[in-house]
Structure formats: C-alpha cells, structure tokens
Design an enzyme around this catalytic site. Structure first.
Site, mmCIF file in Angstrom:
data_model
loop_
_atom_site.group_PDB
_atom_site.id
_atom_site.type_symbol
_atom_site.label_atom_id
_atom_site.label_comp_id
_atom_site.label_asym_id
_atom_site.label_seq_id
_atom_site.Cartn_x
_atom_site.Cartn_y
_atom_site.Cartn_z
ATOM 1 N N HIS A 71 -3.274 4.397 4.993
ATOM 2 C CA HIS A 71 -4.346 3.405 5.144
ATOM 3 C C HIS A 71 -5.685 4.004 4.712
ATOM 4 O O HIS A 71 -6.410 3.424 3.913
ATOM 5 C CB HIS A 71 -4.404 2.945 6.605
ATOM 6 C CG HIS A 71 -5.623 2.152 6.942
ATOM 7 N ND1 HIS A 71 -5.802 0.862 6.519
ATOM 8 C CD2 HIS A 71 -6.748 2.482 7.637
ATOM 9 C CE1 HIS A 71 -6.980 0.421 6.947
ATOM 10 N NE2 HIS A 71 -7.571 1.385 7.624
ATOM 11 N N ARG B 149 0.859 -1.185 0.000
ATOM 12 C CA ARG B 149 0.000 0.000 0.000
ATOM 13 C C ARG B 149 0.891 1.229 0.000
ATOM 14 O O ARG B 149 1.601 1.483 0.955
ATOM 15 C CB ARG B 149 -0.901 -0.027 1.233
ATOM 16 C CG ARG B 149 -1.420 1.328 1.643
ATOM 17 C CD ARG B 149 -2.566 1.262 2.630
ATOM 18 N NE ARG B 149 -2.251 0.730 3.950
ATOM 19 C CZ ARG B 149 -1.531 1.385 4.874
ATOM 20 N NH1 ARG B 149 -1.005 2.553 4.622
ATOM 21 N NH2 ARG B 149 -1.333 0.826 6.051
ATOM 22 N N TYR C 63 4.661 4.996 11.278
ATOM 23 C CA TYR C 63 4.996 3.574 11.434
ATOM 24 C C TYR C 63 5.832 2.967 10.295
ATOM 25 O O TYR C 63 6.148 1.794 10.332
ATOM 26 C CB TYR C 63 3.727 2.742 11.657
ATOM 27 C CG TYR C 63 2.662 2.913 10.582
ATOM 28 C CD1 TYR C 63 2.708 2.174 9.400
ATOM 29 C CD2 TYR C 63 1.608 3.800 10.762
ATOM 30 C CE1 TYR C 63 1.739 2.330 8.427
ATOM 31 C CE2 TYR C 63 0.629 3.967 9.778
ATOM 32 C CZ TYR C 63 0.706 3.228 8.624
ATOM 33 O OH TYR C 63 -0.254 3.387 7.654
#
Ligand SMILES: Cc1ncc(C[n+]2csc(CCOP(=O)(O)OP(=O)(O)O)c2C)c(N)n1
Lengths: 329, 388
Positions: free
Chosen positions: B278, B274, B287
């Site tokens: 998100h 990805r 992260y």
C-alpha cells in the site's frame, strides 16, 4: 513485562478482552494486520472475528456505531487510524456520544473508547499528525485522556474501558517505541482525571502531557543543573476531566508555572490551564504563566515538522523566561 | 389531470407483489469493458482512434510510472524520501485515464497516481518534493492539479464544487476525481456524489479499484459487488472497465468525459490490482498471499500493452531499453532538481495561512527566529531527532 507504549496499548486491550467478553475492538486495518502501528496485533487470533473487526474507511460510522453498540451494552474500543481523521467523527462525538446520558436523563449511556495515535514527529503524511486535544476537551461530556508512559497507558486504557462514559484516548505516537518501562503483567488501573507529579520541586511548576512529556522532563532537568533551581513537573494525563487540585497546589508552592504542549498556541489547552491558575492561584503567582507550544499553523508536512514541534531548547527557554520574571511571551 | 396523477407516472406502476417492488443487486457481477485481452489480441474495429505516436507515448508513460515506483521506493529505503505509495500494477489505469482528458480539465488526485499528475503537466521534480514533505509542491494551479487528498474522501465534495463552478461559467472543462475503492465508504464521498447528481456537476469520479484499501479487501470494504453501481442510487451512471487494458481505460474515460461534460456526473471504475505494498510502511504479506499476487502479475498491464504493440506491429519501432533509459534520466534530473530546491526557512511555515499575516503569527515567527539565533543547538534536535 518490559514494554513500549504501543505494547502497553496492546497488553491493555488483550487484558480487557480476556476479562470481559463484551469488549469489542474495531477500526481500519486493526484485525488482519494489527493496525498500522500494530497496536492490536494478535487480538484477532486470540478473540476471533466477531470481537476484532476490520472496518471500511468510514470514521463517521466507526464513531457512530460505537455509540450504538455501547448503548446496547457492549464495550467498543474503536481505533481511528490517525488523529488527523478524528474530525469526521466530531459530529458523532459532539451530537451523540458525549450527551447520550444527559439527553436520556441517565437512562442510556455510551461507555465507549475511541483510541487514536496523535501528534507529529514520525514522518507521516500530511493530515496525519494533528494535536487538537483542546477542541475535543471543549466538548462537555467527552473525556479526553493522553498518557505519556507505558505504565500509565495500560492502566489508563483499562480505566477508560471500564469507564461508564465515553473517552477519547489519544496516544502519543512519537513515543510509541521511543522507550521501554516495566509494567505489571496483571490487570491494574490508573484512574482518569488525576495528574501525576513526575518530579517534585520548589521553584517552578512545569506542566505537560503526552508527546512533549519526555522533552519537558529533560528540559526541566537541564534548567535545574544550569540554574541550581528545583522544578516540579506535572504530567496532566487527563485533559478532561482536569485535575485542578494538583496544579493549583503546585503553583501555590512554586509561584511560577510553564505549560508545554504540541498543539497550536491560540485556544490551546495551555490557555485553559492558565485561566484556571489565574482563577484559583493568582495571588500566589510571582510571574506570568508562560507557554511553550506548537505555532498557530497547521502541522507542516515532514519537510518542516521538526521545526514546528516544541523541543528541549524551546522548553528550556520558556522555563527560563518564567524564572527570570520577564513579562509577556 | 391533477398534479398527483402527473407524478404517479414517475412513481412506477403500482404492483401487489413485493417481489416486483424489490430492488436488489445484479446477480452477476457486471462485465468489464475490455479491448485488448491478456495475450494482446484485439478487435481492430474496437480500437480507439490513437495514432502510432500516441500509442508509443502511452507506452512511455507506463514505463515512466514503473521507473518512478522503483526509484521512489529505493529513495525511501535510503531515507531520502518520505512514505511513498507505489502505483505498480496500475500503470494502465493511471496513464490511460489522464491521457483521455482534455487540456482544460482539472485533476483532483488522491496520491497514488504519479503519471496521471505528470500527464496533466505537473513536473516530476514537484512530485518528488511532495513525497519529501515540501508544501511548495502543491503549487500546481497552472497545471490544474489540486493537492492530493491524503485525508480520504476530502477532495470529493470540493472537486464537485469546483466543477459546479465550471458549469456555472459554461466552461467545457470537467474535473476528474481520482480515488480508490476505499473512498466510497466515506461520508464525504457519498455526500459529494449525491450533490454532484443534484447540481449536474461535470465531475468524473474515477475509481481505481485495486482490490485493497491498505489491508481491507474490496469485500471487506463494501457489500456491493462493484463501485460503478454505487452511482445508481444517486442518479449517476457507472462504467466498469478492465483497468489493466490501457486502451479500454482510455476509451471508457473518453466516452465518460463526453457524458460528464454535458452535466452528467459519472463513475468510471477501473478494475486493477495493486502489486506493491500500500505504501512503503505497509507489509502486504500480512493480508494477502503470494499466489494471488502472482496471478495478477500475469495480467500485468505493461507487458499486456507490449503484447498488443507486437500484435499491432509497432513493437519493432520501439527501443525498449532506450525508453527505460530515458525515463531513468528523467528521474535523475528531477531528483537533482529536487535536491537543489531551496524550500525556504522557517517563515515558510507561517506564510500563506492568511492573505495577510496576522500580528500574532508575525510575533510567533519573529520570536522563533530570534530563538533559533540564540539557541543554535536547537538544530541538533530539529535535524537529528530520531524519526519514528
Ligand atoms: C479519512 C481517512 N481515514 C483513514 C486513512 C488511512 N488510509 C490511507 S490510505 C487508506 C486506504 C485507501 O484505500 P483506497 O481508497 O482503496 O485506495 P488505494 O490506497 O488502495 O489506492 C487508508 C485507510 C486516511 N488517509 N484518511
């Protein structure tokens, strides 16, 4: 410190973890990013990987493992990312958490806290905004707590973590950042199971909790101005156990009551409150107790969620109906 | 021979060695099925049977996915769209799978796979309406699309049951259960997978392993090396495929579909990445580091397919700019139609909950309509309340 409600959650967790090294915080995305609402931000850096954990997407195991961890002697404070994902935990809450003490005749307990942001109004996706506190309050042995101010949030979360039995701690996410309040830096507790009288009055009792509290207070004040009456506003704070005394005393004084909540109407917690009032204060009532609630439908997606939520005009009309002695809803 | 002896053959040979009786994970991560490499090289014999027109169509779907992602995020930033989950980086994985399915098949999505829904027949306008939070967008029965599984894992047992119905009817359709690498962690996924295996459901579990579930990396999600292997314990086959190679995805899903339609539920794990956040609410810098993202940018599926089309000799046939322009026009039109869509009044909230509206719900609706007439100032709170 001057804190928002979500900062108060963070402060409470930080305080609890600093004071007790058996407090463990975990859930989806809580460690690395501090959670989707940043309620746990900074805790991993301060307390390390062992005590602040990111978990896989498994609400069943998050709840179930909290029961086990708590039985063993830790103090888990687990986050369920949104109230809409509490249902998978329901089996663990009903079959395990709420009755460990009872099943083992007091030999074992599950002193655990499950926190979850609840309620609508933040344009979240579907399945993110449910207010099903009445369903959870129906589980004997499970305490259900919903603060509405930053001050209560810190004090009640600290109480919940100290509590020897399981607590479902629902946080009104619509209020997470909507206002600030001065809260003590140091550790303090606000007891569970005690309602707060937010405003004293003589003519009508208005009861609410969590997400609908600020709108309820605003509506009560509008009515006072419009009608020249005085309203007493009660913030329930704990759905279970319920502070019956404060409610009954108030209704005995005012003779009228309105309950405001965000969850669906039928079988909602207002029904329990009205039954309680009927049982213990019927003879003092001068009008049927009214309720202003969500509707008996799933909370809609964001296109229409604001139609669903009780708003000040709806609350005002509810109070007026009770004042005007018009029967029925 | 006694019944027990019969069965003992199935139990495996007895052994006195613990080592021989121990099952564990493969030491090495299983391979990924791939046809086209990062530079666009390929073995002509390995190509799936797709015509030049079909190859061009695949390219158009991938470009459309890119356009949708860019424009949806922009609309969200302008407050004209709710939270949106971008599929950037997964264009091949989404379109390649959907393209390999048959008209009669059903799709159970989870939300990230825009073009998969469109290939299935869902109008782009409805996709926009969905992300704007309009329930009508879920009326996709005609297009054989189930509403997205926003509560993770919830669609898995449902899709399995749906495909069970297909097999009871001797239909040759299958259901495809789109999901991410986080989904197998849920109880519903595991229960659904096991159930599918017992009833021989024609269900294709299609996992887009994009490396993360919000902030949780795949390693934080499971101790297993792959998603494909998750089926083994339940009796399902698993295929791992390079999710950035649209031809490999297409081929793997086509093959899996064959297997599934014979009553062998199968997991296809499409390994991808990805590239965007998100959702529009997420900050991926918390992260993962830029270096990792940059590495995957290099393997980005649309440019890989372009390299392939060049090698294959079809690129000169394609006017890239025109393809992009067309996709943007398609989006403009869908947006216009979504803007013009009348999503109805408050009765929409009360309709459809039951076949017939119960009296109490009718009372609630009437009282609410009357209230809105009496207190038009309520609209101030409804329309202008600060949104989270
Ligand atoms: C039951 C449930 N728990 C938590 C969430 C919050 N949530 C939304 S998406 C997501 C991660 C999904 O990851 P994955 O399955 O890998 O799919 P991806 O989004 O990466 O494509 C989470 C935890 C949810 N929607 N449902």
């Amino acid at each position: 410190m001057n804190a928002t409600l979500v900062e108060a959650v963070n402060d409470a967790l930080q305080t609890a973890m600093a004071g007790n090294d058996r407090v463990v915080v975990y859930g989806e995305d809580v460690a690395e990013t501090g959670g989707v609402f940043r309620a746990t931000q900074g805790l991993k850096d301060e307390f390390g990987d062992d005590r602040v954990l990111d978990t896989p997407i498994t609400e069943i195991a998050i709840a179930g493992s909290a029961v086990g961890l708590a039985m063993y002697g830790y103090r888990p404070v687990a986050e369920i990312q949104f109230s809409g994902f509490i249902p998978p935990t329901f089996n663990q809450l009903v079959s395990m958490a709420s009755r460990i003490r009872w099943r083992t005749r007091g030999e074992m307990t599950a002193p655990m806290v499950i926190r979850a942001p609840y309620g609508g109004g933040v344009r979240a996706l579907e399945h993110h905004s449910e207010s099903l506190e009445a369903a959870y309050a129906h589980v004997p042995g499970l305490q259900v707590v919903i603060p509405s101010t930053p001050h209560d949030t810190k004090g009640m979360l600290l109480s919940a973590i100290e509590e020897p039995d399981p607590v479902l701690f629902l946080e009104p996410k619509r209020l997470y950042r909507s206002f600030r309040e001065e809260i003590p830096d140091e550790e303090y507790t606000v007891p569970l199971g005690e309602a707060a009288v937010r405003k004293e009055g003589e003519d009508i009792t208005v009861i609410s909790w969590g997400s609908t509290m600020p709108d309820t207070l605003a509506a009560a004040e509008t009515i006072e101005e419009e009608r020249g009456v005085s309203t007493e506003v009660i913030d329930l704070r704990s759905i279970s156990p319920l502070d019956k005394e404060t409610i009954i005393e108030s209704v005995k004084k005012t003779g009228k009551a309105v309950v405001v909540h965000e969850g669906p109407k039928s079988g909602g917690f207002a029904a329990e409150l009205i039954a309680t009032i009927n049982e213990d204060a019927l003879m003092h009532l001068e009008a049927p107790v009214h309720r202003v609630t969500g509707f008996d439908v799933p909370i809609p997606m964001l296109g229409m969620e604001d139609y669903y939520l009780p708003n000040p005009p709806r609350i005002e009309e509810g109070i007026k109906r009770a004042l005007d002695l018009e029967g029925g809803v | 021979m006694s019944q027990l002896d019969d069965q003992s053959l199935e139990l495996g040979a007895p052994s006195g060695s613990i080592a021989e009786c121990t099952l564990s994970e493969p030491e090495k991560t299983p391979q990924r099925y791939r046809i086209v490499d990062d530079e666009g090289n390929y073995d002509p014999d390995a190509l799936p049977p797709l015509s030049n027109e079909e190859l061009k169509e695949l390219y158009r779907w991938m470009v459309l996915q890119q356009v949708i992602d860019v424009r949806m995020v922009k609309l969200q930033r302008r407050g004209e769209m709710g939270t949106y989950a971008s599929g950037r980086g997964q264009e091949a994985s989404m379109a390649g799978c959907a393209y390999a399915l048959e008209d009669q098949d059903w799709l159970f999505p989870y939300g990230r796979e825009a073009t998969a829904l469109l290939i299935q027949g869902m109008p782009l306008r409805d996709l926009l309406l969905y992300w704007r939070g309009v329930e009508d967008a879920n009326k996709q029965r005609k297009n054989k699309v189930f509403p997205p599984a926003i509560a993770i894992g919830t669609h898995i047992p449902v899709g399995v049951g749906f495909s069970w119905g297909m097999s009871l009817d001797n239909s040759d359709a299958i259901t495809t259960l789109y999901h991410g690498d986080g989904h197998p962690s849920t109880g519903e996924y595991q229960a659904g997978m096991n159930f599918a295996s017992v009833i021989d459901a024609p269900a294709l579990f299609y996992c887009q392993n994009n490396g993360y579930s919000i902030s949780a990396s795949f390693e934080q999600q499971t101790g297993a090396k792959t998603v494909a292997q998750k089926g083994i314990a339940y009796g399902l086959d698993g295929i791992r495929v390079d999710g950035n190679d649209i031809l490999a995805v297409y081929d793997a899903v086509r093959t899996a579909r064959e297997h599934v339609s014979k009553g062998n539920p199968t997991i296809v794990e499409s390994v991808s990445y990805r590239l965007d956040a998100h959702t529009t609410n997420d900050d991926p810098s918390l992260y993962r580091d830029d270096e990792e993202v940059a590495q995957w940018e290099e393997k980005e599926p649309v440019s890989r397919f372009e390299s392939f089309l060049k090698e294959f000799g079809l690129w000169d046939d394609i006017d890239e700019e025109a393809v992009r322009e067309e996709a943007n026009e398609q989006f403009d039109q869908a947006k216009e139609a979504a803007d013009a869509y009348d999503s109805g009044g408050v009765e929409e909230m009360f309709k459809y909950l039951y076949d017939e509206m119960p009296a109490e719900l009718e009372r609630q609706l009437e009282a609410f309509e009357q209230f809105l007439e009496e207190r038009p100032d309520a609209y101030d709170h409804i329309e202008h309340r600060p949104k989270g």
